[in-house]
Design a protein around this motif. Structure first.
Motif, PDB file in Angstrom:
ATOM      1  N   HIS A   1       0.137  -3.908  -2.157  1.00 28.13           N
ATOM      2  CA  HIS A   1      -0.818  -2.796  -2.194  1.00 28.13           C
ATOM      3  C   HIS A   1      -1.246  -2.569  -0.748  1.00 28.13           C
ATOM      4  CE1 HIS A   1      -4.982  -1.246  -2.326  1.00 28.13           C
ATOM      5  NE2 HIS A   1      -4.413  -0.403  -3.161  1.00 28.13           N
ATOM      6  N   ASN A   2      -1.232  -1.344  -0.297  1.00 28.72           N
ATOM      7  CA  ASN A   2      -1.567  -0.973   1.078  1.00 28.72           C
ATOM      8  C   ASN A   2      -3.082  -1.093   1.255  1.00 28.72           C
ATOM      9  OD1 ASN A   2      -1.349   0.016   3.668  1.00 28.72           O
ATOM     10  ND2 ASN A   2      -0.540   2.008   3.068  1.00 28.72           N
ATOM     11  N   ARG A   3      -3.552  -2.316   1.471  1.00 27.04           N
ATOM     12  CA  ARG A   3      -4.982  -2.646   1.431  1.00 27.04           C
ATOM     13  C   ARG A   3      -5.799  -2.061   2.581  1.00 27.04           C
ATOM     14  NH1 ARG A   3      -7.862  -7.951  -0.387  1.00 27.04           N
ATOM     15  NH2 ARG A   3      -9.671  -8.007   0.969  1.00 27.04           N
ATOM     16  N   SER A   4      -5.330  -2.240   3.818  1.00 22.93           N
ATOM     17  CA  SER A   4      -6.102  -1.746   4.959  1.00 22.93           C
ATOM     18  C   SER A   4      -5.211  -1.567   6.173  1.00 22.93           C
ATOM     19  CB  SER A   4      -7.263  -2.697   5.282  1.00 22.93           C
ATOM     20  OG  SER A   4      -6.800  -4.012   5.477  1.00 22.93           O
ATOM     21  N   ARG A   5      -5.743  -0.803   7.136  1.00 23.02           N
ATOM     22  CA  ARG A   5      -5.025  -0.522   8.373  1.00 23.02           C
ATOM     23  C   ARG A   5      -6.010  -0.590   9.524  1.00 23.02           C
ATOM     24  NH1 ARG A   5      -4.033   1.605   4.196  1.00 23.02           N
ATOM     25  NH2 ARG A   5      -5.576   3.244   4.332  1.00 23.02           N
ATOM     26  N   TYR A   6      -5.534  -1.123  10.661  1.00 27.71           N
ATOM     27  CA  TYR A   6      -6.377  -1.282  11.841  1.00 27.71           C
ATOM     28  C   TYR A   6      -5.647  -0.749  13.056  1.00 27.71           C
ATOM     29  CZ  TYR A   6      -8.741  -4.514   8.723  1.00 27.71           C
ATOM     30  OH  TYR A   6      -9.389  -5.051   7.649  1.00 27.71           O
TER      31      TYR A   6
ATOM     32  N   ASN B   1       3.570 -11.284   9.381  1.00 23.79           N
ATOM     33  CA  ASN B   1       2.893 -12.585   9.313  1.00 23.79           C
ATOM     34  C   ASN B   1       2.115 -12.704   8.022  1.00 23.79           C
ATOM     35  OD1 ASN B   1       3.525 -13.829  11.776  1.00 23.79           O
ATOM     36  ND2 ASN B   1       1.828 -12.859  12.822  1.00 23.79           N
ATOM     37  N   SER B   2       1.873 -13.941   7.637  1.00 26.86           N
ATOM     38  CA  SER B   2       0.936 -14.177   6.546  1.00 26.86           C
ATOM     39  C   SER B   2      -0.476 -14.112   7.122  1.00 26.86           C
ATOM     40  CB  SER B   2       1.192 -15.535   5.902  1.00 26.86           C
ATOM     41  OG  SER B   2       0.969 -16.566   6.842  1.00 26.86           O
ATOM     42  N   VAL B   3      -1.436 -13.734   6.279  1.00 21.48           N
ATOM     43  CA  VAL B   3      -2.831 -13.643   6.692  1.00 21.48           C
ATOM     44  C   VAL B   3      -3.686 -14.601   5.871  1.00 21.48           C
ATOM     45  CG1 VAL B   3      -4.859 -12.129   6.837  1.00 21.48           C
ATOM     46  CG2 VAL B   3      -2.594 -11.236   7.406  1.00 21.48           C
ATOM     47  N   SER B   4      -3.479 -14.599   4.545  1.00 20.80           N
ATOM     48  CA  SER B   4      -4.364 -15.336   3.657  1.00 20.80           C
ATOM     49  C   SER B   4      -3.612 -15.723   2.387  1.00 20.80           C
ATOM     50  CB  SER B   4      -5.561 -14.447   3.313  1.00 20.80           C
ATOM     51  OG  SER B   4      -6.342 -14.977   2.271  1.00 20.80           O
TER      52      SER B   4
ATOM     53  N   PHE C   1      -0.966  -3.024   9.558  1.00 22.21           N
ATOM     54  CA  PHE C   1      -1.074  -2.820   8.114  1.00 22.21           C
ATOM     55  C   PHE C   1      -1.314  -4.174   7.456  1.00 22.21           C
ATOM     56  CE2 PHE C   1       1.070   0.933   9.449  1.00 22.21           C
ATOM     57  CZ  PHE C   1       0.797   1.911   8.506  1.00 22.21           C
ATOM     58  N   VAL C   2      -2.314  -4.264   6.605  1.00 25.20           N
ATOM     59  CA  VAL C   2      -2.562  -5.466   5.813  1.00 25.20           C
ATOM     60  C   VAL C   2      -2.262  -5.108   4.366  1.00 25.20           C
ATOM     61  CG1 VAL C   2      -4.252  -7.177   5.055  1.00 25.20           C
ATOM     62  CG2 VAL C   2      -4.311  -6.315   7.412  1.00 25.20           C
ATOM     63  N   GLY C   3      -1.340  -5.876   3.770  1.00 26.49           N
ATOM     64  CA  GLY C   3      -0.960  -5.650   2.389  1.00 26.49           C
ATOM     65  C   GLY C   3      -1.400  -6.789   1.500  1.00 26.49           C
ATOM     66  N   GLU C   4      -1.927  -6.451   0.334  1.00 28.05           N
ATOM     67  CA  GLU C   4      -2.253  -7.463  -0.667  1.00 28.05           C
ATOM     68  C   GLU C   4      -1.042  -7.614  -1.570  1.00 28.05           C
ATOM     69  OE1 GLU C   4      -5.650  -8.794  -3.874  1.00 28.05           O
ATOM     70  OE2 GLU C   4      -6.034  -7.122  -2.513  1.00 28.05           O
TER      71      GLU C   4
ATOM     72  N   TRP D   1       1.823  -6.504   9.026  1.00 25.76           N
ATOM     73  CA  TRP D   1       2.917  -6.033   9.871  1.00 25.76           C
ATOM     74  C   TRP D   1       2.365  -4.851  10.665  1.00 25.76           C
ATOM     75  CZ3 TRP D   1       5.073  -1.086   9.100  1.00 25.76           C
ATOM     76  CH2 TRP D   1       4.655  -0.453   7.930  1.00 25.76           C
ATOM     77  N   SER D   2       3.077  -4.437  11.704  1.00 22.27           N
ATOM     78  CA  SER D   2       2.558  -3.323  12.503  1.00 22.27           C
ATOM     79  C   SER D   2       3.624  -2.270  12.745  1.00 22.27           C
ATOM     80  CB  SER D   2       1.986  -3.832  13.826  1.00 22.27           C
ATOM     81  OG  SER D   2       2.998  -4.405  14.614  1.00 22.27           O
TER      82      SER D   2
END
Length: 169
Positions: free
Chosen positions: A128-133, A50-53, A141-144, A61-62
């Motif tokens: 860029h592998n920005r953050s993970r939750y 999905n898009s986030v921002s 995974f949140v990618g920039e 993605w997960s």
């Protein structure tokens, strides 16, 4: 900021029923690709994209906690999200398989940071592998997005446990 709501009520369904209900939501299909420290490539099929921002450009993605690729994808600085086109169902199946070399017979080019971009993908996002939750039995995974490209072609769509054909208007 990470907030939690009060506890959810006891559910009246099992995991199989939940999975079947989720299958009613049509999704695009992606292959996440990256390069390992030894230069080999890793790729896996993911429909949880999905898009986030828009500012900054973020996507998510997960991946399941038990995935063998979790340590690599958690530790790598970059990956590419390849959005598959309608003609690439075979790639979705190949990258979802247990094959040791999922890149066998796959055409690709390399991104600016040296990660595989699948030839014929309808879009790709170098992240860029920005953050993970961690949540439940998955990690989000949140990618920039640093680079992206797309072509106007029909996407691969998954619905009800199978690939379906779509056509643009």
């Amino acid at each position: 900021m990470h907030t939690r709501s009060p506890r959810a009520e006891k559910r009246d369904f099992d995991s199989r029923y939940f999975r079947n209900a989720l299958s009613q939501f049509a999704t695009g299909v992606t292959v996440i690709t990256t390069r390992l420290a030894d230069g080999q490539f890793l790729g896996l099929t993911a429909s949880s994209f999905n898009s986030v921002s828009l500012e900054p450009p973020l996507v998510l993605w997960s991946l399941g906690n038990s995935a063998n690729s979790m340590p690599v994808l958690t530790g790598n600085s970059h990956y590419v999200v390849n959005v598959l086109s309608a003609e690439q169902a075979w790639l979705a199946e190949q990258f979802a398989s247990r094959k040791t070399n999922r890149f066998e017979g796959v055409e690709y080019t390399l991104s600016r940071t040296g990660h595989p971009i699948l030839t014929g993908a309808s879009a790709w996002f170098e992240c860029h592998n920005r953050s993970r939750y961690p949540e439940g039995d998955h990690v989000i995974f949140v990618g920039e997005v640093e680079h992206c490209e797309f072509t106007a072609q029909a996407p691969l769509v998954y619905h009800g446990g199978q690939f379906i054909e779509t056509s643009p208007k």
